[in-house]
Scaffold this motif. Structure first.
Motif, mmCIF file in Angstrom:
data_model
loop_
_atom_site.group_PDB
_atom_site.id
_atom_site.type_symbol
_atom_site.label_atom_id
_atom_site.label_comp_id
_atom_site.label_asym_id
_atom_site.label_seq_id
_atom_site.Cartn_x
_atom_site.Cartn_y
_atom_site.Cartn_z
ATOM 1 N N UNK A 1 0.858 -1.184 0.000
ATOM 2 C CA UNK A 1 0.000 0.000 0.000
ATOM 3 C C UNK A 1 0.899 1.240 0.000
ATOM 4 N N UNK A 2 0.755 2.056 -1.044
ATOM 5 C CA UNK A 2 1.511 3.302 -1.170
ATOM 6 C C UNK A 2 0.573 4.441 -0.770
ATOM 7 N N UNK A 3 0.889 5.073 0.340
ATOM 8 C CA UNK A 3 0.037 6.117 0.927
ATOM 9 C C UNK A 3 0.665 7.484 0.646
ATOM 10 N N UNK A 4 0.026 8.266 -0.235
ATOM 11 C CA UNK A 4 0.522 9.601 -0.597
ATOM 12 C C UNK A 4 -0.456 10.641 -0.061
ATOM 13 N N UNK B 1 -7.654 7.927 6.234
ATOM 14 C CA UNK B 1 -6.361 7.294 5.946
ATOM 15 C C UNK B 1 -5.522 7.145 7.212
ATOM 16 N N UNK B 2 -5.682 8.066 8.156
ATOM 17 C CA UNK B 2 -4.983 7.922 9.438
ATOM 18 C C UNK B 2 -5.433 6.664 10.164
ATOM 19 N N UNK B 3 -6.754 6.408 10.162
ATOM 20 C CA UNK B 3 -7.278 5.227 10.842
ATOM 21 C C UNK B 3 -6.787 3.940 10.183
ATOM 22 N N UNK C 1 -6.761 0.691 12.777
ATOM 23 C CA UNK C 1 -8.028 0.795 13.501
ATOM 24 C C UNK C 1 -9.167 0.095 12.783
ATOM 25 N N UNK C 2 -8.953 -0.382 11.567
ATOM 26 C CA UNK C 2 -9.982 -1.076 10.802
ATOM 27 C C UNK C 2 -9.794 -2.581 10.944
ATOM 28 N N UNK D 1 -13.734 -1.122 2.590
ATOM 29 C CA UNK D 1 -13.424 -0.738 3.973
ATOM 30 C C UNK D 1 -13.167 0.762 4.069
ATOM 31 N N UNK D 2 -12.476 1.305 3.092
ATOM 32 C CA UNK D 2 -12.199 2.747 3.092
ATOM 33 C C UNK D 2 -13.501 3.542 2.977
ATOM 34 N N UNK D 3 -14.396 3.124 2.088
ATOM 35 C CA UNK D 3 -15.671 3.822 1.938
ATOM 36 C C UNK D 3 -16.536 3.677 3.187
#
Length: 346
Positions: A27-30, A113-115, A120-121, A135-137
């Motif tokens: 997972x690339x988080x920008x 995105x922090x969670x 936390x998910x 899950x994001x939605x």
């Protein structure tokens, strides 16, 4: 800023670019994207510049499409920044799906995105990218509902403050909350269209569990839309009510000022009349004029005092009459009750 995450023992772990295991999904988080981040996304991950600009556009709507070797999904998520005038607003999050890599791009640092990064998910897995998107939605809908409750609490607090005194600062805060609700309404409706497209599209493969979870997310999203509409109607009605209160207060002030101006017009008229080369009355009478004016003032004062005393004497009589009437009514009620008791005993 770009961070890299992989899953180890069911938890997301932050890694350096050199230590990434190419055999596992990444997972690339920008977030809070800079020019250097855009260059890396374009050169290393071959993301189209047009798509990056769309994701970084604050007004971009939700959608899903396929381009080249990846699938692009844009969803809107809620953002809370206390220092801004409009603390609650929404921002687009781009989700780019490759066979072994999923990239999320956002121009700000959002709570959703922090969670995810803080684990936390529950049940989140990088082996199933479609489930990751759901899950994001779902987390976005949860944050929408949480922020809506906070907006409702803040509007209630501001309403209590406005009941004490109407100030511009509280009215501006209510206006900002109303703007936030409008942003939420637009974003939630856009996400609803995205969820319907995900349910019908063949770009992403969902299993039976993912389909059930997607339906739950649609229900939560509809609930958030209904709550947003309800709070928006309440807030707009509150703004209209306070606008009426302000207008009423202004009318009262203008009424008082009009009365004062009318009272001040009488001496102004008299002084202006006698200031135009008109001879003043009793100007040649000596002390007799002064005595006449003094006596007329005393007579006027006595008449006004007599009228005021009469009003004070009349009011207690009225109250006494009402008290006597109440006593008589009570006596009659007691007599009626006694007669009813006698009839029941007999």
């Amino acid at each position: 800023m770009i961070t890299y995450w992989q899953q180890q023992n069911g938890r997301l772990v932050k890694l350096e670019p050199d230590s990434i295991d190419t055999t596992q999904n990444t997972w690339v988080d920008a977030r809070s994207v800079t020019r250097e981040d855009i260059r890396i996304l374009e050169e290393e991950y071959h993301v189209e510049q047009e798509h990056i600009l769309d994701i970084l556009d604050p007004d971009e709507l939700s959608r899903i499409e396929k381009e080249g070797g990846y699938i692009l999904t844009i969803a809107r998520v809620p953002v809370f920044i206390p220092s801004d005038d409009i603390s609650y607003f929404t921002a687009p999050v781009g989700i780019i799906v490759y066979p072994n890599t999923i990239i999320t791009i956002c121009w700000t640092d959002c709570e959703v995105l922090k969670d995810i990064a803080a684990n936390r998910l529950k049940g989140l897995s990088l082996t199933d990218f479609p489930a990751f998107i759901i899950k994001l939605l779902s987390r976005a809908d949860t944050m929408f509902l949480r922020y809506l409750k906070e907006i409702n609490r803040r509007s209630s607090t501001i309403q209590n403050e406005l009941q004490q005194s109407v100030k511009n600062n509280e009215l501006i805060q209510l206006l900002n909350l109303e703007k936030s609700l409008e942003f939420f309404t637009t974003s939630l409706k856009s996400n609803q269209l995205l969820l319907e497209k995900l349910n019908k599209t063949r770009l992403l493969t969902f299993d039976a569990d993912d389909r059930d979870w997607l339906e739950d997310v649609e229900i939560d999203n509809r609930q958030a839309i209904e709550m947003t509409d309800t709070y928006s109607n309440i807030l707009s009605g509150m703004m209209d009510a306070f606008a009426s209160v302000i207008s009423n207060n202004l009318n009262i002030v203008m009424k008082k000022l009009t009365i004062i101006s009318l009272i001040m017009m009488i001496p102004t008229l008299i002084t202006s009349f006698f200031g135009m080369n008109v001879q003043l009355p009793f100007s040649d009478s000596g002390w007799s004029g002064t005595i006449f004016i003094t006596l007329s003032c005393l007579v006027t004062a006595l008449i006004a005092a007599k009228l005021l005393l009469k009003e004070k004497q009349v009011r207690p009589k009225k109250t006494r009459k009402t008290r006597l009437q109440k006593r008589k009514e009570r006596k009659l009620m007691l007599q009626v009750k006694r007669q009813e008791q006698q009839l029941e005993n007999s």
